[in-house]
Design an enzyme around this catalytic site. Structure first.
Site, PDB file in Angstrom:
ATOM      1  N   ASP A  78       0.821  -1.214   0.000  1.00 34.40           N
ATOM      2  CA  ASP A  78       0.000   0.000   0.000  1.00 34.40           C
ATOM      3  C   ASP A  78       0.850   1.257   0.000  1.00 34.40           C
ATOM      4  OD1 ASP A  78       0.796  -0.585   2.713  1.00 34.40           O
ATOM      5  OD2 ASP A  78      -0.707   0.858   3.409  1.00 34.40           O
ATOM      6  N   GLU A 170       0.058  -1.283   5.563  1.00 33.16           N
ATOM      7  CA  GLU A 170       1.123  -0.861   6.488  1.00 33.16           C
ATOM      8  C   GLU A 170       1.024   0.617   6.812  1.00 33.16           C
ATOM      9  OE1 GLU A 170       5.240   0.654   7.564  1.00 33.16           O
ATOM     10  OE2 GLU A 170       3.882   1.225   5.928  1.00 33.16           O
TER      11      GLU A 170
END
Length: 401
Positions: A78, A170
């Protein structure tokens, strides 16, 4: 395929995570990239390549020799959602001359503002047009791990078992929450999620978040004397009671901070959120107490319930887990030196999946990617630094001691 070529492919996926989402992963773009990575791993010969129901991608490379540990390599898929990710117009500034780079959006990537650029002079620099982030945090780490795996498989080098994982979310602090540590099966691991080439990080912030609600009383301003309580002003007052010198913009190194992430409100109700950071555990606990003490003071001043305060821990400094396993750090140092890079250690002024994973039983320091200016439109990375990190990872996996 070289690491930078993979990066230029991966950044076309919009994988920005979203904190308010209740799903895992928080956004569908991460699933799209995850499926693509699984297929890519299968084609290159990675065993048991798969994506689980939560969007975590895993793969394995069997050992070719005895006497090696089982090592994990981890990166996150991400990106942050505070800067647009698309439309992506990445380009390569070949043989970067060390000067200012004019971006298509009108902004300038200037070494006067970003002195770390001097280390990229003479290299080929990947930038965007200045309208989006690049997403090298952490798609560069993903690309470098994938390239290292391809090299390991094609060169028939002796190595132990290798475990690969790419995590979602994350950037919103959830990357390790549903990680299958037992199923991963590594003796130890490394996240590839740092910046300057040569970096090894095993100290990170202790982290907490604070959510505050301020309750006011609305009265017509024409007859408000001694009656009106403005919740928006209460939020401003709260912030003024925190030490102004202990904000991110005034701190560095091991210095902790209070960071106001957002505030909104009107007369009746205002809300603010903070993150609290410190490397030292005692100072970290003291910072949380400071926030709670200010809230208590304002409740005494304005009446019970004027301020609601909730402080929640996010992650802790992995140093206490890594220090008994400094052999892991020595291995990373040796791998850097094997490819001609001098290693250095520095504290992370943030966190990684590795900080949580270390406390979940998987010691997991952080390595560089070569990128810089993460989380912004001036993000960039050098092609040659990505090549070097892929080489370093191969050395890391093939060292016997």
């Amino acid at each position: 395929m070289r690491a930078y070529e993979r990066l230029l492919n991966y950044v076309q996926f919009n994988t920005a995570s979203h904190e308010e989402s209740q799903t895992c992963p928080s956004t569908p773009g991460q699933l799209e990239l995850g499926r693509s990575l699984v297929e890519e791993m299968r084609l290159m010969g990675v065993s048991n390549a798969r994506m689980d129901a939560n969007g975590y991608v895993y793969g394995e490379i069997p050992a070719t020799a005895e006497g090696f540990p089982t090592i994990g390599l981890i990166a996150h898929m991400d990106t942050v959602d505070c800067v647009p990710a698309l439309p992506m117009h990445a380009r390569i500034v070949e043989n970067y001359d060390g000067g200012a780079v004019q971006l298509e959006g009108g902004d300038v990537l200037d070494p006067a503002d970003y002195p770390e650029l001097k280390h990229r002079a003479g290299k080929d620099l990947i930038v965007t047009d200045g309208r989006t982030l690049l997403g090298a945090d952490d798609k560069a780490g993903v690309a470098e791990i994938m390239t290292a795996c391809e090299q390991l498989l094609s060169q028939n080098l002796p190595h132990g078992e290798v475990r690969i994982a790419f995590t979602p979310d994350e950037e919103i602090g959830r990357g390790a929450d549903r990680f299958d540590v037992a199923g991963f099966g590594a003796d130890f691991a490394y996240t590839v999620d740092g910046d300057e080439l040569g970096g090894i990080e095993y100290e990170n912030f202790n982290a907490a978040s604070a959510q505050l609600s301020f309750h006011g009383r609305s009265v017509h301003p024409g007859s408000a004397k001694n009656k009106l309580v403005n919740a928006a002003l209460l939020a401003m007052e709260f912030d003024s009671l925190l030490p102004p010198q202990e904000r991110p913009e005034h701190t560095e190194g091991y210095e902790g901070f209070y960071h106001l992430c957002g505030v909104k409100g009107e007369t009746e109700l205002a809300e603010s959120c903070y993150i609290i950071r410190d490397h030292d555990r005692a100072r970290f606990e003291a910072r949380k107490k400071t926030v709670e003490r200010i809230a208590a003071y304002m409740n005494e001043k304005y009446g019970a319930g004027a301020v609601e305060c909730s402080v929640q821990d996010s992650y802790y400094n992995m140093r206490e887990v890594i220090e008994p396993r400094m052999d892991i750090i020595r291995r990373a140092e040796a791998a850097y030196r094997a490819v001609g890079v001098e290693p250095f250690e520095k504290p992370i002024r943030g966190g990684t999946d590795g900080s949580k994973l270390s406390f979940m039983g998987l010691p997991c320091p952080n390595l560089a990617t070569g990128g810089m200016n993460y989380h912004g439109r001036f993000e960039c990375i050098a092609v040659q630094d990505m090549d070097k990190m892929a080489e370093m990872l191969v050395a890391l996996l093939t060292l016997r001691a």
